[in-house]
Write an enzyme that holds these catalytic residues in place. Structure first.
Site, mmCIF file in Angstrom:
data_model
loop_
_atom_site.group_PDB
_atom_site.id
_atom_site.type_symbol
_atom_site.label_atom_id
_atom_site.label_comp_id
_atom_site.label_asym_id
_atom_site.label_seq_id
_atom_site.Cartn_x
_atom_site.Cartn_y
_atom_site.Cartn_z
ATOM 1 C CG MET A 14 -4.859 8.560 -0.746
ATOM 2 S SD MET A 14 -5.777 9.983 -1.325
ATOM 3 C CE MET A 14 -7.425 9.349 -1.267
ATOM 4 C CG ASN A 15 -4.530 2.699 -5.632
ATOM 5 O OD1 ASN A 15 -5.173 1.810 -5.068
ATOM 6 N ND2 ASN A 15 -4.451 2.794 -6.951
ATOM 7 C CG HIS B 97 -1.794 1.237 1.218
ATOM 8 N ND1 HIS B 97 -3.003 1.277 0.548
ATOM 9 C CD2 HIS B 97 -1.598 2.473 1.731
ATOM 10 C CE1 HIS B 97 -3.514 2.493 0.671
ATOM 11 N NE2 HIS B 97 -2.686 3.233 1.382
ATOM 12 C CB CYS B 98 2.035 3.355 -2.610
ATOM 13 S SG CYS B 98 3.248 4.644 -2.855
ATOM 14 C CB VAL B 99 1.315 6.630 2.408
ATOM 15 C CG1 VAL B 99 0.790 5.679 3.447
ATOM 16 C CG2 VAL B 99 2.829 6.674 2.442
#
Ligand SMILES: [Zn+2]
Ligand SMILES: [Zn+2]
Length: 409
Positions: free
Chosen positions: A189-190, A184-186
């Site tokens: 946001m996805n 999950h890549c902050v």
């Protein structure tokens, strides 16, 4: 000299801090100072602050922080994405107009391309979801075979209430199961998954190219300015590193927009390039970030001597051989692994749909000689590693399975 040194040190400190905070948990940094610092930052520092707060304020500061902190750490919020886009917009807004009059027509064509490409790819990364839904679940179940090392058939996602496809993972931020879950890549946001991994790697390429190109332009322009503004006799008298740094400090201070962004790019480029290199390595190795953590756990089990291996053909008769592994998948293996403190004993039962062994009927039975203790990860096959080019095809979203007519022959 003083200003340049201070600005460089501040940007370097921010870069190192960001790197440790965001990437320190990666399995690649296990048992390294980076992981230790990451732990100090995320575990020991908050614990220390909580202890001081308990003493002085009865825990009220931490309670207040936790309310905002849980939003920052546990919710899928756009703060990091906004920070990322602002950094790009402000950096480019400062650098490009200041540099533009000095650029040749070639660079006036290339700069907009280098600037726009990351935004387009960032947009694709953010909007492309790899969620597994009731509608696509059947298709997703066929996407990858279970390797029976990291992914076993028959596991359900308790939130989504369906069987977990191989290589998928439920993301608590996105509140969905994600196909070929990477991480999950902050920043996006996805989740990075099956459908947007290609955009994600392209984004890393475009950012690295943009930063290296920006550094090249910044260096060329600042040297040009240096040559124009410093008379040749003074330049000749600039001896050694000190003279060189002094001259550059003067130029950077006189042109803070080009100079400041040049320094920022110089500090952030290693971050982007190392992250790109890490993802190219993952493609080469045929693993996702999620799986690399699982492989590291398995490696520790192998080192502890808890992993036993045998050949499938030794355990199962031909009745089980056709449905055990997916025939159209390009990589085949004959391995069955069992993780247990004790070696499997004679008479132990192995369920045909997984690697689970039933407990030994009687504990005094001798070890089954068909099972060998594993000593090295080199003896474990990763069926998702099909060689670099097939792995790359898979990331791009092209088919890697063998055609049916070849299978029938
Ligand atoms: Zn789920
Ligand atoms: Zn997610």
């Amino acid at each position: 000299m003083g200003a340049l040194k201070t600005v460089s040190l501040v940007i370097l400190a921010i870069s190192v801090f960001t790197f440790i905070a965001l990437f320190g948990r990666l399995p690649a940094f296990r048992k390294t100072p980076v992981a230790l610092l990451h732990r100090a930052l995320w575990v020991h520092l908050p614990n220390g602050i909580a202890a001081v707060d308990n003493r002085l304020f009865g825990g009220r500061v931490v309670l207040c922080w936790n309310r905002s902190g849980s939003y920052i750490l546990k919710e899928n919020h756009p703060l990091v994405l906004i920070f990322f886009v602002s950094l790009l917009v402000i950096g480019e807004g400062l650098f490009v107009p200041a540099a533009w009059p000095r650029l040749s027509s070639f660079h006036q064509f290339a700069v907009p391309v280098a600037v726009i490409l990351p935004y387009l790819l960032l947009y694709k990364c953010v909007v492309t979801k790899s969620f597994i839904t009731a509608e696509n679940h059947e298709e997703e179940m066929k996407r990858y075979p279970y390797d029976r090392v990291l992914f076993h058939p028959g596991h359900r996602c308790s939130t989504c209430d369906f069987l977990k496809p191989a290589r998928s993972k439920h993301c608590s931020f996105c509140q969905a199961c994600v196909s070929r879950h990477d991480h999950h890549c902050v920043w996006l946001m996805n989740c990075v998954g099956a459908n947007n991994c290609v955009y994600f790697v392209s984004l890393l390429v475009s950012l690295s190219v943009m930063l290296v190109y920006g550094i090249y332009l910044g260096y060329s322009l600042l040297s040009e300015i240096l040559n124009e503004s410093v008379p040749p006799q003074v330049r000749e008298s600039m001896q050694g590193w000190t003279g060189w740094i002094n001259a550059w400090s003067v130029v950077v201070a006189a042109h803070p927009r080009i100079g400041g962004v040049f320094l920022l790019m110089l500090m952030t480029a290693p971050l982007a390039i190392s992250f790109l290199a890490y993802h190219v390595y993952l493609i080469w190795a045929g693993v996702t970030t999620n799986e690399s953590a699982k492989w590291s756990d398995l490696k520790e089990d192998v080192e502890d001597g808890f992993v036993y291996k045998t050949r499938r053909s030794l355990i199962f008769d031909s009745r089980h051989s056709t449905d055990f592994y997916d025939q159209s998948w390009p990589v085949h293996t004959d391995q069955i692994l069992v993780i247990d403190e004790e070696p499997p004993t004679e008479g132990c039962l192995l369920a045909s749909d997984s690697n689970c062994i039933a407990r030994r009927p009687a504990s005094d039975l001798p070890p089954d000689p068909r099972w060998k203790r594993l000593h090295s990860m080199r003896d474990v096959d990763n069926i998702y590693d099909m060689g670099f080019w097939l792995n790359l095809r898979d990331v791009i979203g092209l088919s890697v399975r063998r055609p049916k007519d070849i299978l029938s022959t």
